[in-house]
Structure formats: C-alpha cells, structure tokens
Write a protein that holds these residues in place. Sequence first.
Motif, short mmCIF file in Angstrom:
data_model
loop_
_atom_site.label_atom_id
_atom_site.label_comp_id
_atom_site.label_asym_id
_atom_site.label_seq_id
_atom_site.Cartn_x
_atom_site.Cartn_y
_atom_site.Cartn_z
N ARG A 106 1.59 1.13 -6.89
CA ARG A 106 0.20 1.44 -7.45
C ARG A 106 -0.85 1.55 -6.48
O ARG A 106 -0.74 0.60 -5.54
CB ARG A 106 -0.14 0.49 -8.57
CG ARG A 106 1.02 0.43 -9.78
CD ARG A 106 0.62 -0.66 -10.75
NE ARG A 106 1.53 -0.64 -11.70
CZ ARG A 106 2.52 -1.33 -11.86
NH1 ARG A 106 2.76 -2.28 -10.92
NH2 ARG A 106 3.28 -1.27 -12.68
N ASP A 107 -1.77 2.45 -6.41
CA ASP A 107 -2.77 2.55 -5.22
C ASP A 107 -3.77 1.56 -5.51
O ASP A 107 -3.93 1.02 -6.71
CB ASP A 107 -3.22 3.91 -4.98
CG ASP A 107 -3.94 4.65 -6.15
OD1 ASP A 107 -4.53 3.88 -7.32
OD2 ASP A 107 -3.99 5.95 -6.00
N ARG A 108 -4.82 1.39 -4.84
CA ARG A 108 -5.92 0.56 -5.16
C ARG A 108 -6.52 0.75 -6.42
O ARG A 108 -7.13 -0.10 -7.15
CB ARG A 108 -6.73 0.48 -3.81
CG ARG A 108 -8.11 -0.40 -4.08
CD ARG A 108 -8.96 -0.19 -2.90
NE ARG A 108 -10.30 -1.37 -2.97
CZ ARG A 108 -11.10 -1.59 -2.05
NH1 ARG A 108 -10.79 -1.09 -0.83
NH2 ARG A 108 -12.18 -2.44 -2.21
N GLY A 109 -7.07 2.22 -6.39
CA GLY A 109 -7.91 2.56 -7.73
C GLY A 109 -6.93 2.48 -9.00
O GLY A 109 -7.63 1.95 -9.88
N GLU A 110 -5.89 2.46 -8.86
CA GLU A 110 -5.15 2.28 -10.21
C GLU A 110 -5.22 1.01 -10.60
O GLU A 110 -5.44 0.44 -11.82
CB GLU A 110 -3.71 2.85 -10.03
CG GLU A 110 -2.85 2.71 -11.24
CD GLU A 110 -1.40 3.22 -11.30
OE1 GLU A 110 -0.77 2.93 -12.26
OE2 GLU A 110 -1.21 3.55 -10.14
N SER A 112 -12.59 -8.27 -13.27
CA SER A 112 -13.37 -7.69 -12.15
C SER A 112 -12.86 -7.95 -10.96
O SER A 112 -12.49 -9.19 -10.51
CB SER A 112 -14.91 -8.10 -12.33
OG SER A 112 -14.95 -9.47 -11.98
N THR A 162 -9.57 -4.23 -14.73
CA THR A 162 -10.83 -3.90 -15.53
C THR A 162 -10.46 -3.86 -16.89
O THR A 162 -11.15 -4.40 -17.88
CB THR A 162 -11.54 -2.59 -15.03
OG1 THR A 162 -11.97 -2.75 -13.81
CG2 THR A 162 -13.04 -2.55 -15.86
N GLY A 212 -7.34 0.86 3.81
CA GLY A 212 -6.73 1.79 3.40
C GLY A 212 -5.44 2.21 4.21
O GLY A 212 -4.54 2.72 3.81
N THR A 224 -7.19 -1.40 -9.75
CA THR A 224 -8.58 -2.03 -9.91
C THR A 224 -8.74 -1.43 -11.55
O THR A 224 -9.39 -2.28 -12.11
CB THR A 224 -9.56 -1.28 -9.01
OG1 THR A 224 -9.17 -1.74 -7.76
CG2 THR A 224 -10.74 -1.68 -9.58
N SER A 225 -8.53 -0.18 -11.96
CA SER A 225 -8.69 0.31 -13.18
C SER A 225 -7.92 -0.68 -14.17
O SER A 225 -8.53 -0.84 -15.17
CB SER A 225 -8.42 1.78 -13.47
OG SER A 225 -8.48 2.09 -14.55
N ASP A 226 -6.77 -0.85 -13.97
CA ASP A 226 -5.74 -1.75 -14.79
C ASP A 226 -6.57 -3.10 -14.88
O ASP A 226 -6.61 -3.70 -16.14
CB ASP A 226 -4.54 -1.81 -14.27
CG ASP A 226 -3.82 -0.34 -14.40
OD1 ASP A 226 -4.18 0.54 -14.93
OD2 ASP A 226 -2.74 -0.16 -13.35
N ASN A 266 0.78 -1.26 0.08
CA ASN A 266 0.21 0.08 0.04
C ASN A 266 0.96 1.27 -0.08
O ASN A 266 1.63 1.51 1.01
CB ASN A 266 -0.68 -0.12 1.21
CG ASN A 266 -1.61 1.28 1.48
OD1 ASN A 266 -1.91 1.82 0.55
ND2 ASN A 266 -2.15 1.41 2.49
#
Length: 238
Positions: free
Chosen positions: A196-200, A211, A206, A226, A202-204, A136
């Motif tokens: 890389r953070d969680r959002g990045e 999923s 996807t 977090g 997750t986007s990668d 994290n």
Amino acid sequence: MTDYDPRIVDLYDVDNPDGPDHDFYRALADQCGAQSILDLGCGTGMLTVTVARAGRRAVGVDPSHAMLEVARRRDGGDEVEWVEGDSRVAPSGPFDLALMTGNAVQHIPDADWGRTLRDLRARMRPGGTLSFESRNPAFGEWESWSAAPTHRDTPHGILTEWMDVEVVDDRVVRFRAHNRFATGETVVEEQSLVFRDRGEITSDLTAAGFSVDRVAGEWDGTPFDGTSRVMIFVARAL
C-alpha cells in the motif's frame, strides 16, 4: 493459518535481529509515556519483552503458535501477556501505544485490513499512539528477491534457500520461500504481501479513527520523501 515449520522459527531471530527499528519503537514508547502497549504481530516477541517493564503492561498478539512458544520462553517472557490470534482476540485495553512491526501490516490482506485498524482503535485510549512500518511500493524491493539459491550453516545443518516471486497485481506480491534442509526435505512457505502506498494507508487510518502525525523514511526519524525503502507511520487515535 498454517503455522511455520519449527526449524524456520528457530532461525527467525537470526534473520530478524534487534536493531534500529526496535530502537525506534522503544524510544517512541518512552516518548509517549506509554503504560500499556499492544504489540500486534509480535512474532517471537523479541521487541515485546524489551518494552515490558515494571509498571507497564505489555501484550503480544500473534497468529502463530510456534512463534509464541519461543516468545514465552524468552528472558522476560513471563512479564508479557501472550495471546494467540489476530486483532479480534486482543484484550480490550485501553492501550496507550499499539505497534505492528516487521512489516506485519503487509501480511494483512485487504479483506481484514480495515477491520484490523478499527479493532486497534477500539482498544486504544483517545490520544493513544499507533505506529508501524510498511515497505514503499515505489522502491520495488520484491524485484531483488528472486535469486540463485544460497547456502548457510544452521543448527539443523546446511540450509539451501531460494524464492519464487509473482507479481499478482499493482499492489500484491506473492512469494514462495523454499527451504531445503540437510535431510533433503524442502519446506515451502507461501505468503502474499500487500504494498500500500502512503496515500492509501493515510486514508485507511483516517477512516478507522486515526490522524497521521508523521511518516518517517528512516529509523533515525528522517521524514519520508517518497524514495526511501520503508514508510514508518506514527498516528494518533482520535
């Protein structure tokens, strides 16, 4: 890649023992009923040999020849298919479960990250599981890596170790691990890690055709809030 010094590889299992992280991945393999498992970045194969069993195909892929030489010599190593290289040379599958353990994903630079995820998706059956962990970035773990030299006894004599850490930008940290052997020789290993953070992530995932089912912050499955040191992703191939 420049391979690891064999003396450093000799110490890898001591520095990275079997533990709750391996327990998590072994349990996941059982939970999803995996009959075919791809371990990308398998290192010395400590986890890989333990998920291989009768009726289950296990493949370990790693770019380090020195690491794979240790893996092949393990008890149970002959039950695993070992492949030298990265995701591009992984067998076609299809795999029920793909793993990237030991924070291996942080060693994959941005130029190869998206392609690695797509390579994995292409080798997995629809509904297959992909799981990995990544540190994290909010925890700032690298801030504790620079410290005074430490000394320990090893099969190669007294080893003196220390690190130099450089924050390249808000996502990349470069470190140089210095290993001074009893002979006076110093081996320096330089690596860069991408935080890389969680959002990045997750986007990668996807974008690559996955999923995200869940993200844990502890190896007992506690959801990531977090603040945990690690983010453990469990994703599904669409």
